[in-house]
Design a protein around this motif. Structure first.
Motif, mmCIF file in Angstrom:
data_model
loop_
_atom_site.group_PDB
_atom_site.id
_atom_site.type_symbol
_atom_site.label_atom_id
_atom_site.label_comp_id
_atom_site.label_asym_id
_atom_site.label_seq_id
_atom_site.Cartn_x
_atom_site.Cartn_y
_atom_site.Cartn_z
ATOM 1 N N MET A 23 0.831 -1.199 0.000
ATOM 2 C CA MET A 23 0.000 0.000 0.000
ATOM 3 C C MET A 23 0.875 1.262 0.000
ATOM 4 N N LEU A 24 0.308 2.330 -0.506
ATOM 5 C CA LEU A 24 1.029 3.609 -0.527
ATOM 6 C C LEU A 24 0.654 4.455 0.694
ATOM 7 N N TRP A 25 1.681 4.954 1.354
ATOM 8 C CA TRP A 25 1.499 5.828 2.523
ATOM 9 C C TRP A 25 2.083 7.199 2.189
ATOM 10 N N LEU A 26 1.225 8.218 2.126
ATOM 11 C CA LEU A 26 1.724 9.582 1.929
ATOM 12 C C LEU A 26 1.840 10.212 3.313
ATOM 13 N N LEU A 27 3.056 10.541 3.705
ATOM 14 C CA LEU A 27 3.260 11.082 5.048
ATOM 15 C C LEU A 27 3.489 12.586 4.966
ATOM 16 N N VAL A 28 2.550 13.336 5.513
ATOM 17 C CA VAL A 28 2.683 14.797 5.518
ATOM 18 C C VAL A 28 3.624 15.168 6.665
ATOM 19 N N THR A 29 4.815 15.643 6.317
ATOM 20 C CA THR A 29 5.798 15.967 7.351
ATOM 21 C C THR A 29 5.527 17.351 7.940
ATOM 22 N N THR A 30 4.893 18.205 7.144
ATOM 23 C CA THR A 30 4.618 19.591 7.554
ATOM 24 C C THR A 30 3.596 20.213 6.599
ATOM 25 N N GLY A 31 2.871 21.215 7.087
ATOM 26 C CA GLY A 31 1.975 21.965 6.205
ATOM 27 C C GLY A 31 2.675 23.164 5.590
ATOM 28 N N LYS A 32 3.946 23.349 5.949
ATOM 29 C CA LYS A 32 4.671 24.550 5.517
ATOM 30 C C LYS A 32 5.321 24.359 4.137
ATOM 31 N N CYS A 33 5.229 25.397 3.318
ATOM 32 C CA CYS A 33 5.962 25.380 2.051
ATOM 33 C C CYS A 33 6.759 26.671 1.944
ATOM 34 N N ASN A 34 7.933 26.571 1.306
ATOM 35 C CA ASN A 34 8.791 27.757 1.166
ATOM 36 C C ASN A 34 8.515 28.511 -0.123
ATOM 37 N N LEU A 35 7.610 27.997 -0.963
ATOM 38 C CA LEU A 35 7.262 28.703 -2.205
ATOM 39 C C LEU A 35 5.775 29.072 -2.165
ATOM 40 N N ILE A 36 5.393 29.986 -3.074
ATOM 41 C CA ILE A 36 3.960 30.282 -3.221
ATOM 42 C C ILE A 36 3.641 30.199 -4.711
ATOM 43 N N CYS A 37 3.524 28.983 -5.215
ATOM 44 C CA CYS A 37 3.215 28.806 -6.636
ATOM 45 C C CYS A 37 1.785 29.283 -6.857
ATOM 46 N N ASP A 38 1.525 29.895 -8.029
ATOM 47 C CA ASP A 38 0.223 30.580 -8.133
ATOM 48 C C ASP A 38 -0.975 29.638 -8.194
ATOM 49 N N TYR A 39 -0.789 28.380 -8.617
ATOM 50 C CA TYR A 39 -1.950 27.477 -8.634
ATOM 51 C C TYR A 39 -2.166 26.767 -7.307
ATOM 52 N N CYS A 40 -1.303 26.989 -6.341
ATOM 53 C CA CYS A 40 -1.413 26.262 -5.081
ATOM 54 C C CYS A 40 -1.581 27.215 -3.908
ATOM 55 N N GLY A 41 -0.782 28.267 -3.873
ATOM 56 C CA GLY A 41 -0.944 29.261 -2.809
ATOM 57 C C GLY A 41 -0.053 29.047 -1.596
ATOM 58 N N GLY A 42 0.767 27.984 -1.598
ATOM 59 C CA GLY A 42 1.769 27.820 -0.532
ATOM 60 C C GLY A 42 1.289 27.026 0.666
ATOM 61 N N SER A 43 1.783 27.423 1.834
ATOM 62 C CA SER A 43 1.569 26.654 3.071
ATOM 63 C C SER A 43 0.098 26.469 3.435
ATOM 64 N N PHE A 44 -0.174 25.388 4.174
ATOM 65 C CA PHE A 44 -1.474 25.233 4.831
ATOM 66 C C PHE A 44 -1.422 26.018 6.142
ATOM 67 N N PRO A 45 -2.575 26.547 6.594
ATOM 68 C CA PRO A 45 -2.567 27.167 7.929
ATOM 69 C C PRO A 45 -2.189 26.109 8.980
ATOM 70 N N LYS A 84 4.086 1.076 13.710
ATOM 71 C CA LYS A 84 3.306 -0.151 13.863
ATOM 72 C C LYS A 84 2.411 -0.379 12.636
ATOM 73 N N LEU A 85 1.749 0.685 12.211
ATOM 74 C CA LEU A 85 0.856 0.559 11.048
ATOM 75 C C LEU A 85 1.640 0.159 9.802
ATOM 76 N N ILE A 86 2.735 0.844 9.556
ATOM 77 C CA ILE A 86 3.484 0.622 8.313
ATOM 78 C C ILE A 86 4.183 -0.733 8.328
ATOM 79 N N GLU A 87 4.699 -1.126 9.461
ATOM 80 C CA GLU A 87 5.400 -2.413 9.505
ATOM 81 C C GLU A 87 4.437 -3.603 9.492
ATOM 82 N N ASN A 88 3.147 -3.335 9.689
ATOM 83 C CA ASN A 88 2.130 -4.387 9.535
ATOM 84 C C ASN A 88 1.718 -4.575 8.080
ATOM 85 N N ASP A 89 2.082 -3.623 7.248
ATOM 86 C CA ASP A 89 1.770 -3.690 5.816
ATOM 87 C C ASP A 89 2.881 -4.519 5.167
#
Ligand code: SF4
Ligand code: SF4
Length: 350
Positions: free
Chosen positions: A1-23, A40-45
């Protein structure tokens, strides 16, 4: 299975179609849960692919290092804007199998939307990652400024990327005349890319243009039972506050919550109702789950994008007889056409 791990909501750029960091109150800029629960979750996969995601994931290198030091995963990757590569020590890069780098094509197109000099920084850093033996994927956002054929061919000719993927800047952005652009540029460009793909097949090479390869793979191998990205059934996102979501974009939407690092449940039937009788559903899987749930452009806008999707799928599928022929004549092997988007965290359908 694929696990997308969000390490942070912060971004150092503000690309115009995205708008940068999450609050910070929506997606915290540091992880706030106990990494042992994730371990535990990932090693069970039995077959985990882990992709670091953000914000810009390299704004929290500590989490990436802790994870790599403590958790076993089969395949490790990162989706990055490609500007902070040097923040992560080389020793950790050597454990990373795949890097998806955001670049939109030619320099002027990339810099117009992502910021001055971004193209140069990203291509330099792509060179570095490639020299370390990391598989590189160019991850393009395609807008009305893009000439799809020119942008994709530019990236192929750079020779820095093993695979090319793109997403259309539609539905989650301000409305624009995508219908006209598709008629004048996108659909003719797709035809040229598909011709190029076939030409190379006869030379014994498979050019890994994911929106082409991923559809051909679904023809010969397993089709997609939901969004090809796997959202909710073959892929989950763990947010920095420990929620488990079907889709990494849906950080505010209740329908996307599957649980948390304390436990979660996958979706059983991820194909949208309107796709149930569609002749293309095995190749398309309903395209993007988020777009079909949120429909920011309304029903009409959704249908416009859907017609473009069908047109593109028709063009890609039209080369199947020629591919059959190339396999018969020994130019390529069938097994080389197999592509699993959840190993790369790509969406296949733009
Ligand atoms: S082409 Fe449209 S209707 Fe068909 S499966 Fe894809 S999103 Fe659904
Ligand atoms: S394609 Fe759509 S559903 Fe899948 S991860 Fe992207 S936004 Fe989410």
């Amino acid at each position: 299975m694929l696990w997308l791990l969000v390490t942070t909501g912060k971004c150092n750029l503000i690309c115009d179609y995205c708008g940068g960091s999450f609050p910070k109150d929506v997606v915290p800029w540091k992880t706030t849960y106990n990494i042992n629960k994730l371990k535990k979750l990932i090693e069970n996969d039995s077959n985990p692919t882990v992709i670091f995601y953000g914000g810009e994931p390299l704004n929290n290198p500590k989490f990436i290092m802790d994870f790599i030091d403590n958790v076993r995963a089969k395949r490790i990757g990162i989706q990055t804007n490609g500007t902070l590569i040097r923040i992560l020590p080389l020793k950790y890069w050597k454990k990373i199998n795949v890097a998806l780098l955001s670049i939109d094509g030619r320099e002027e197109i990339t810099d117009k939307h992502r910021g001055k000099k971004i193209y140069r920084v990203v291509t330099e850093n792509s060179k570095l990652l490639k020299s370390l033996g990391i598989e590189t994927i160019a991850r393009m956002t395609v807008t009305e400024d893009s000439d799809i054929y020119e942008e994709v061919m530019h990236l192929i000719n750079l020779g820095l990327y093993d695979k090319i993927h793109w997403q259309l800047n539609v539905i989650w952005t301000e409305k624009w005349n995508v219908e006209r652009w598709a008629r004048e540029n996108y659909i003719p460009g797709i035809k040229k890319l598909v011709d190029y793909f076939v030409e190379k097949i006869w030379e014994g090479k498979i050019i890994k243009i994911i929106p082409i390869l991923g559809v051909i793979s679904a023809h010969y191998f397993e089709g997609y039972k939901g969004s090809p990205c796997g959202a909710g059934y073959k892929s989950v996102t763990v947010t920095s506050d420990g929620r488990v979501l079907s889709c990494p974009i849906a950080v505010r939407e209740k329908w996307a919550e599957l649980g948390s690092v304390d436990g979660f449940k996958l979706m059983e039937d991820p194909l949208p109702e309107i796709c149930k009788n569609c002749e293309y559903n095995r190749y398309c899987g309903g395209r993007c789950l988020y777009a079909s749930k949120e429909k920011y452009w309304g029903e009409e806008g959704f249908n416009i994008v859907d017609n473009i999707t069908k047109e593109y799928l028709k063009i890609v599928l039209s080369i199947i007889p020629e591919i059959d022929n190339a396999i018969r004549k020994g130019s390529i092997k069938l097994s080389d056409l197999k592509y699993d988007p959840t190993l790369d965290s790509t969406e296949v359908i733009p």
